[in-house]
Design a protein around this motif. Structure first.
Motif, PDB file in Angstrom:
ATOM      1  N   PHE A  12       0.816  -1.202   0.000  1.00  0.00           N
ATOM      2  CA  PHE A  12       0.000   0.000   0.000  1.00  0.00           C
ATOM      3  C   PHE A  12       0.853   1.257   0.000  1.00  0.00           C
ATOM      4  O   PHE A  12       0.407   2.300  -0.490  1.00  0.00           O
ATOM      5  CB  PHE A  12      -0.973  -0.014   1.181  1.00  0.00           C
ATOM      6  CG  PHE A  12      -2.096  -0.989   0.957  1.00  0.00           C
ATOM      7  CD1 PHE A  12      -3.119  -0.688   0.081  1.00  0.00           C
ATOM      8  CD2 PHE A  12      -2.093  -2.226   1.577  1.00  0.00           C
ATOM      9  CE1 PHE A  12      -4.138  -1.585  -0.171  1.00  0.00           C
ATOM     10  CE2 PHE A  12      -3.105  -3.137   1.335  1.00  0.00           C
ATOM     11  CZ  PHE A  12      -4.132  -2.810   0.457  1.00  0.00           C
ATOM     12  N   TYR A  19      -4.675   5.895  -2.797  1.00  0.00           N
ATOM     13  CA  TYR A  19      -5.581   5.378  -1.769  1.00  0.00           C
ATOM     14  C   TYR A  19      -6.274   6.531  -1.062  1.00  0.00           C
ATOM     15  O   TYR A  19      -7.499   6.555  -0.881  1.00  0.00           O
ATOM     16  CB  TYR A  19      -4.795   4.534  -0.748  1.00  0.00           C
ATOM     17  CG  TYR A  19      -5.672   3.590   0.034  1.00  0.00           C
ATOM     18  CD1 TYR A  19      -5.612   2.224  -0.175  1.00  0.00           C
ATOM     19  CD2 TYR A  19      -6.600   4.070   0.954  1.00  0.00           C
ATOM     20  CE1 TYR A  19      -6.440   1.353   0.520  1.00  0.00           C
ATOM     21  CE2 TYR A  19      -7.431   3.214   1.645  1.00  0.00           C
ATOM     22  CZ  TYR A  19      -7.348   1.856   1.436  1.00  0.00           C
ATOM     23  OH  TYR A  19      -8.179   0.995   2.109  1.00  0.00           O
ATOM     24  N   VAL A  71      -3.375   2.407  14.225  1.00  0.00           N
ATOM     25  CA  VAL A  71      -2.155   1.594  14.143  1.00  0.00           C
ATOM     26  C   VAL A  71      -1.960   1.112  12.709  1.00  0.00           C
ATOM     27  O   VAL A  71      -2.889   0.551  12.109  1.00  0.00           O
ATOM     28  CB  VAL A  71      -2.239   0.368  15.089  1.00  0.00           C
ATOM     29  CG1 VAL A  71      -0.973  -0.481  15.006  1.00  0.00           C
ATOM     30  CG2 VAL A  71      -2.499   0.800  16.529  1.00  0.00           C
ATOM     31  N   ASP A  72      -0.781   1.319  12.160  1.00  0.00           N
ATOM     32  CA  ASP A  72      -0.488   0.836  10.800  1.00  0.00           C
ATOM     33  C   ASP A  72       1.037   0.755  10.648  1.00  0.00           C
ATOM     34  O   ASP A  72       1.745   1.621  11.148  1.00  0.00           O
ATOM     35  CB  ASP A  72      -1.070   1.785   9.741  1.00  0.00           C
ATOM     36  CG  ASP A  72      -1.227   1.119   8.378  1.00  0.00           C
ATOM     37  OD1 ASP A  72      -2.378   0.823   7.991  1.00  0.00           O
ATOM     38  OD2 ASP A  72      -0.188   0.882   7.713  1.00  0.00           O
ATOM     39  N   GLY A  74       2.588   1.052   7.756  1.00  0.00           N
ATOM     40  CA  GLY A  74       3.013   1.746   6.530  1.00  0.00           C
ATOM     41  C   GLY A  74       3.183   3.244   6.754  1.00  0.00           C
ATOM     42  O   GLY A  74       2.194   3.949   6.948  1.00  0.00           O
ATOM     43  N   GLY A 107       2.863   0.513  13.794  1.00  0.00           N
ATOM     44  CA  GLY A 107       2.981  -0.751  14.503  1.00  0.00           C
ATOM     45  C   GLY A 107       2.247  -1.868  13.778  1.00  0.00           C
ATOM     46  O   GLY A 107       1.622  -1.671  12.739  1.00  0.00           O
ATOM     47  N   GLY A 109      -0.469  -4.975  13.819  1.00  0.00           N
ATOM     48  CA  GLY A 109      -1.699  -5.434  14.438  1.00  0.00           C
ATOM     49  C   GLY A 109      -1.605  -6.831  15.024  1.00  0.00           C
ATOM     50  O   GLY A 109      -2.465  -7.244  15.794  1.00  0.00           O
ATOM     51  N   ASN A 110      -0.549  -7.568  14.680  1.00  0.00           N
ATOM     52  CA  ASN A 110      -0.357  -8.907  15.259  1.00  0.00           C
ATOM     53  C   ASN A 110       0.384  -8.838  16.591  1.00  0.00           C
ATOM     54  O   ASN A 110       0.542  -9.870  17.259  1.00  0.00           O
ATOM     55  CB  ASN A 110       0.440  -9.781  14.293  1.00  0.00           C
ATOM     56  CG  ASN A 110      -0.270  -9.956  12.972  1.00  0.00           C
ATOM     57  OD1 ASN A 110      -1.479 -10.196  12.955  1.00  0.00           O
ATOM     58  ND2 ASN A 110       0.457  -9.819  11.878  1.00  0.00           N
ATOM     59  N   ALA A 125     -10.921  -2.096   9.397  1.00  0.00           N
ATOM     60  CA  ALA A 125     -11.645  -1.612   8.223  1.00  0.00           C
ATOM     61  C   ALA A 125     -10.820  -1.970   6.989  1.00  0.00           C
ATOM     62  O   ALA A 125      -9.768  -1.395   6.750  1.00  0.00           O
ATOM     63  CB  ALA A 125     -11.865  -0.106   8.319  1.00  0.00           C
ATOM     64  N   GLN A 126     -11.263  -2.933   6.256  1.00  0.00           N
ATOM     65  CA  GLN A 126     -10.556  -3.451   5.061  1.00  0.00           C
ATOM     66  C   GLN A 126      -9.147  -3.933   5.384  1.00  0.00           C
ATOM     67  O   GLN A 126      -8.268  -3.814   4.525  1.00  0.00           O
ATOM     68  CB  GLN A 126     -10.394  -2.394   3.977  1.00  0.00           C
ATOM     69  CG  GLN A 126     -11.482  -1.414   3.812  1.00  0.00           C
ATOM     70  CD  GLN A 126     -12.248  -1.605   2.540  1.00  0.00           C
ATOM     71  OE1 GLN A 126     -13.456  -1.747   2.594  1.00  0.00           O
ATOM     72  NE2 GLN A 126     -11.606  -1.655   1.429  1.00  0.00           N
ATOM     73  N   SER A 127      -8.895  -4.392   6.590  1.00  0.00           N
ATOM     74  CA  SER A 127      -7.497  -4.661   6.946  1.00  0.00           C
ATOM     75  C   SER A 127      -7.246  -6.044   7.538  1.00  0.00           C
ATOM     76  O   SER A 127      -6.130  -6.554   7.434  1.00  0.00           O
ATOM     77  CB  SER A 127      -6.998  -3.597   7.935  1.00  0.00           C
ATOM     78  OG  SER A 127      -7.747  -3.636   9.128  1.00  0.00           O
ATOM     79  N   TRP A 130      -5.124  -8.780   5.971  1.00  0.00           N
ATOM     80  CA  TRP A 130      -3.678  -8.600   5.824  1.00  0.00           C
ATOM     81  C   TRP A 130      -2.920  -9.097   7.053  1.00  0.00           C
ATOM     82  O   TRP A 130      -1.691  -9.101   7.067  1.00  0.00           O
ATOM     83  CB  TRP A 130      -3.341  -7.116   5.611  1.00  0.00           C
ATOM     84  CG  TRP A 130      -3.765  -6.631   4.272  1.00  0.00           C
ATOM     85  CD1 TRP A 130      -4.887  -5.909   3.979  1.00  0.00           C
ATOM     86  CD2 TRP A 130      -3.101  -6.865   3.027  1.00  0.00           C
ATOM     87  NE1 TRP A 130      -4.948  -5.681   2.635  1.00  0.00           N
ATOM     88  CE2 TRP A 130      -3.868  -6.255   2.030  1.00  0.00           C
ATOM     89  CE3 TRP A 130      -1.918  -7.531   2.666  1.00  0.00           C
ATOM     90  CZ2 TRP A 130      -3.506  -6.285   0.675  1.00  0.00           C
ATOM     91  CZ3 TRP A 130      -1.561  -7.561   1.328  1.00  0.00           C
ATOM     92  CH2 TRP A 130      -2.348  -6.948   0.357  1.00  0.00           C
ATOM     93  N   LEU A 131      -3.635  -9.447   8.093  1.00  0.00           N
ATOM     94  CA  LEU A 131      -3.004  -9.823   9.355  1.00  0.00           C
ATOM     95  C   LEU A 131      -3.046 -11.336   9.554  1.00  0.00           C
ATOM     96  O   LEU A 131      -3.763 -12.054   8.845  1.00  0.00           O
ATOM     97  CB  LEU A 131      -3.715  -9.122  10.520  1.00  0.00           C
ATOM     98  CG  LEU A 131      -3.347  -7.646  10.710  1.00  0.00           C
ATOM     99  CD1 LEU A 131      -4.099  -6.742   9.755  1.00  0.00           C
ATOM    100  CD2 LEU A 131      -3.595  -7.216  12.135  1.00  0.00           C
TER     101      LEU A 131
HETATM  102  C1  LIG Z   1      -6.790  -1.823   2.535  1.00  0.00           C
HETATM  103  S1  LIG Z   1      -5.892  -0.833   3.673  1.00  0.00           S
HETATM  104  C2  LIG Z   1      -7.170  -0.311   4.800  1.00  0.00           C
HETATM  105  C3  LIG Z   1      -7.027   1.128   5.262  1.00  0.00           C
HETATM  106  C4  LIG Z   1      -8.187   1.729   6.054  1.00  0.00           C
HETATM  107  N1  LIG Z   1      -8.472   0.970   7.263  1.00  0.00           N
HETATM  108  C5  LIG Z   1      -9.453   1.872   5.241  1.00  0.00           C
HETATM  109  O1  LIG Z   1     -10.531   1.608   5.753  1.00  0.00           O
HETATM  110  O2  LIG Z   1      -9.377   2.296   4.102  1.00  0.00           O
HETATM  111  C6  LIG Z   1      -5.047  -2.064   4.611  1.00  0.00           C
HETATM  112  C7  LIG Z   1      -4.077  -1.471   5.605  1.00  0.00           C
HETATM  113  O3  LIG Z   1      -3.594  -2.530   6.431  1.00  0.00           O
HETATM  114  C8  LIG Z   1      -2.263  -2.239   6.764  1.00  0.00           C
HETATM  115  N2  LIG Z   1      -1.574  -3.436   7.271  1.00  0.00           N
HETATM  116  C9  LIG Z   1      -0.944  -4.412   6.573  1.00  0.00           C
HETATM  117  N3  LIG Z   1      -0.390  -5.297   7.413  1.00  0.00           N
HETATM  118  C10 LIG Z   1      -0.684  -4.873   8.683  1.00  0.00           C
HETATM  119  C11 LIG Z   1      -0.376  -5.353   9.990  1.00  0.00           C
HETATM  120  N4  LIG Z   1       0.316  -6.473  10.187  1.00  0.00           N
HETATM  121  N5  LIG Z   1      -0.808  -4.645  11.050  1.00  0.00           N
HETATM  122  C12 LIG Z   1      -1.550  -3.525  10.892  1.00  0.00           C
HETATM  123  N6  LIG Z   1      -1.879  -3.024   9.686  1.00  0.00           N
HETATM  124  C13 LIG Z   1      -1.438  -3.693   8.587  1.00  0.00           C
HETATM  125  C14 LIG Z   1      -1.675  -1.677   5.481  1.00  0.00           C
HETATM  126  O4  LIG Z   1      -0.489  -0.938   5.699  1.00  0.00           O
HETATM  127  C15 LIG Z   1      -2.845  -0.820   4.974  1.00  0.00           C
HETATM  128  O5  LIG Z   1      -2.731   0.517   5.380  1.00  0.00           O
END
Ligand SMILES: C[S@@+](CC[C@H](N)C(=O)[O-])C[C@H]1O[C@@H](n2cnc3c(N)ncnc32)[C@H](O)[C@@H]1O
Length: 265
Positions: A12, A19, A71-72, A74, A107, A109-110, A125-127, A130-131
């Motif tokens: 991302f 985005y 928390v993210d 990126g 940071g 999320g895991n 939210a959409q995330s 990825w975890l």
């Molecule tokens: C699709 S975006 C979602 C962004 C936002 N929550 C939204 O609603 O649009 C996914 C986000 O998850 C983050 N992400 C990826 N791996 C992650 C992890 N291990 N812990 C926390 N966030 C993570 C990415 O950096 C990215 O910003």
């Protein structure tokens, strides 16, 4: 941070500007449903927004009275969040001085960099997809107060509701090797409902009115597009632009969407 997590976050990072500009927010009904299903009032709640990205959900929760810890991993994504949300003690643009401040934390999320029992809501939210499915939920439970809730939500194009949108998704599936979306048979919502104790699930339909160029920025912000070379991504976008302009010469799209919301403990 190192290894695969860093690589995922980088996906991302390459499309953070697109985005920030291109992705839609969530309809009001999503926030009403969150409270109805979870029993947690957003006004006055402390919410941890995991994978907060550019802050779409962070700002929406804050506007509804929540204190948000975003928390993210990126940095480019979080930079947009900080600039727009007045995080780290800055005042947000647009005179939202009365809103609670946002804390932005780089940071994972895991392994949330938070103490136990601080949150009323943990939001993905959409995330969440990825975890790590187990480690993330264990962490969410650790930082929640008794009675708190875990919320996952995803905004999708509802391709079955419009022929032009189904055709658009099909062409993406044909042209983009890493495409994952409603046009592939094995597509499904992320399986968060099997990772926690489900309190409730909702599908919330809505319609997005959007200009073609804005819609194409949204396209560029998807991870499957970020995986292409810039030249290849430009070609795909140019083809979609030509098709959409031919079909909608007035330049505005009415996009059927739906949000999948899952609440658990
Ligand atoms: C699709 S975006 C979602 C962004 C936002 N929550 C939204 O609603 O649009 C996914 C986000 O998850 C983050 N992400 C990826 N791996 C992650 C992890 N291990 N812990 C926390 N966030 C993570 C990415 O950096 C990215 O910003």
């Amino acid at each position: 941070m190192s290894g695969p997590l860093k690589d995922l976050a980088r996906t991302f990072d390459r499309v953070a500007d697109a985005y920030d500009e291109g992705r839609p927010g969530y309809p009001d009904e999503v926030y009403r449903a969150m409270t109805e299903v979870s029993g947690v009032e957003l006004d006055g709640a402390t919410a941890v927004d995991v994978g907060a990205g550019t802050g779409i959900m962070t700002r929406a929760l804050r506007a509804r009275g929540s204190r948000v810890i975003a928390v993210d991993p990126g940095e480019p994504m979080l930079a947009h969040l900080v600039a727009k949300s007045g995080a780290r003690g800055q005042k947000p643009a647009g005179g939202e001085e009365r809103a609670a401040p946002v804390a932005a934390v780089m940071g994972d999320g895991n392994a949330l960099p938070l103490t136990d029992g601080v949150a009323d809501l943990v939001m993905y939210a959409q995330s969440w997809h990825w975890l790590d499915p187990a480690a993330s939920i264990a962490e969410a439970r650790r930082v929640l107060r008794p009675g708190g809730a875990i919320v996952g939500c995803w905004n999708f194009n509802h391709a079955a509701q419009a022929d032009w949108l189904a055709a658009y998704e099909t062409r993406l599936a044909e042209e983009v090797p890493t495409y994952y979306g409603p046009a592939v048979e094995e597509w499904s919502v992320p399986p968060i409902a099997s990772a926690f104790e489900v309190v409730g699930e909702r599908w919330i339909p809505w319609t997005r009115l959007v200009g073609i160029e804005h819609f194409l920025l949204d396209l560029r912000s998807h991870s499957y597009m970020a995986a292409l070379s810039p030249e290849r991504a430009d070609e795909v976008v140019a083809r979609r632009r030509a098709e959409l302009r031919a079909a909608f010469p007035e330049g505005v799209l009415s996009v059927p969407m739906r949000v999948y919301l899952a609440v658990g403990r």
